[in-house]
Design an enzyme around this catalytic site. Structure first.
Site: not given
Length: 234
Positions: A12, A14, A16, A37, A111, A201
């Site tokens: 969690e 960022g 992706t 993936k 990953g 961002p």
């Protein structure tokens, strides 16, 4: 670099969205791009996964492939065991990436979580897949307190395995950075032992695809095809 492995320093942070940004910039430059993936966890059959998010953000021209999917949001090895499903080996990841590389200018292998998250019961990891591929690793790091430690550990793990590191991208740069975040910018490259190559961002994943693609180049440095400059970054 025809194949780049994208790993995070955790979950969690960022990864992706950063993968989508790299893909979008490469596509805008006229390159053909595929995103692989190896193992998607925490989604059920028919539910959108990370490659679907990459396609939404980077555009329909990106080729996407998912090798395995497990319903529980756990490390791939644990999720596969609990679901009674087959695991994915580094050799399978490398074979799939090589096939994509034969028909694409750039292949991004995203990953699950961090570099050493286990893919199977034998302890195989994304690092092993990168070694089989002979591919460099782009590390996506958090911005805040604690990131220097895990970024240093990830860099040391890469070097200990003889793996090249492309650099580090901050996966979610906050709109209002606190003191730790501002200080970390100047220290991340030294912690990683590799250059800081951009900052995506906070909230970028919530943008529409058109706006995301229009802005992505400003988040990444020149070695990733963008215009971001670390020297002028706050």
């Amino acid at each position: 670099m025809s194949v780049i492995v994208v790993s995070g320093t955790g979950t969690e942070i960022g990864k992706t969205v950063t993968t989508a940004a790299v893909a979008a910039v490469a596509l805008a430059a006229g390159r053909s791009v595929a995103v692989l993936k190896p193992a998607q966890t925490g989604v059920g059959p028919g539910d959108p996964g990370d490659v679907d998010e990459v396609r939404r953000l980077a555009g329909d021209r990106v080729t996407t492939l998912e090798l395995a999917r497990y319903p529980e949001p756990l490390a791939p090895a644990t999720a596969a065991l609990r679901a009674g499903l087959a695991t994915v080996s580094p050799a399978e990841v490398a074979e799939a990436a090589a096939k994509l590389a034969a028909s694409h200018d750039l292949v991004l292998v995203e990953g699950a979580g961090g570099l050493l998250v286990r893919f199977d019961a034998d302890g195989a990891t994304l690092a092993d897949a990168a070694r089989v591929l002979g591919a460099p690793v782009l590390v996506v790091a958090a911005a805040g307190l604690g990131t220097l430690n895990v970024t240093t550990l990830t860099g040391e793990a890469l070097r200990a395995r003889g793996l090249a590191q492309v650099g580090v991208v901050i996966g979610s740069w906050p709109a209002v950075p606190d003191l730790a975040v501002r200080c970390n910018v100047g220290e991340l490259a030294g912690a990683a032992g590799a250059p800081l190559l951009g900052a995506v961002p906070e909230g970028a994943g919530g943008l529409g695809g058109g706006e995301f693609r229009a802005r992505a180049g400003g988040w990444l440095g020149s070695s990733l095809g963008g215009t971001w400059e670390g020297a002028s970054f706050p």
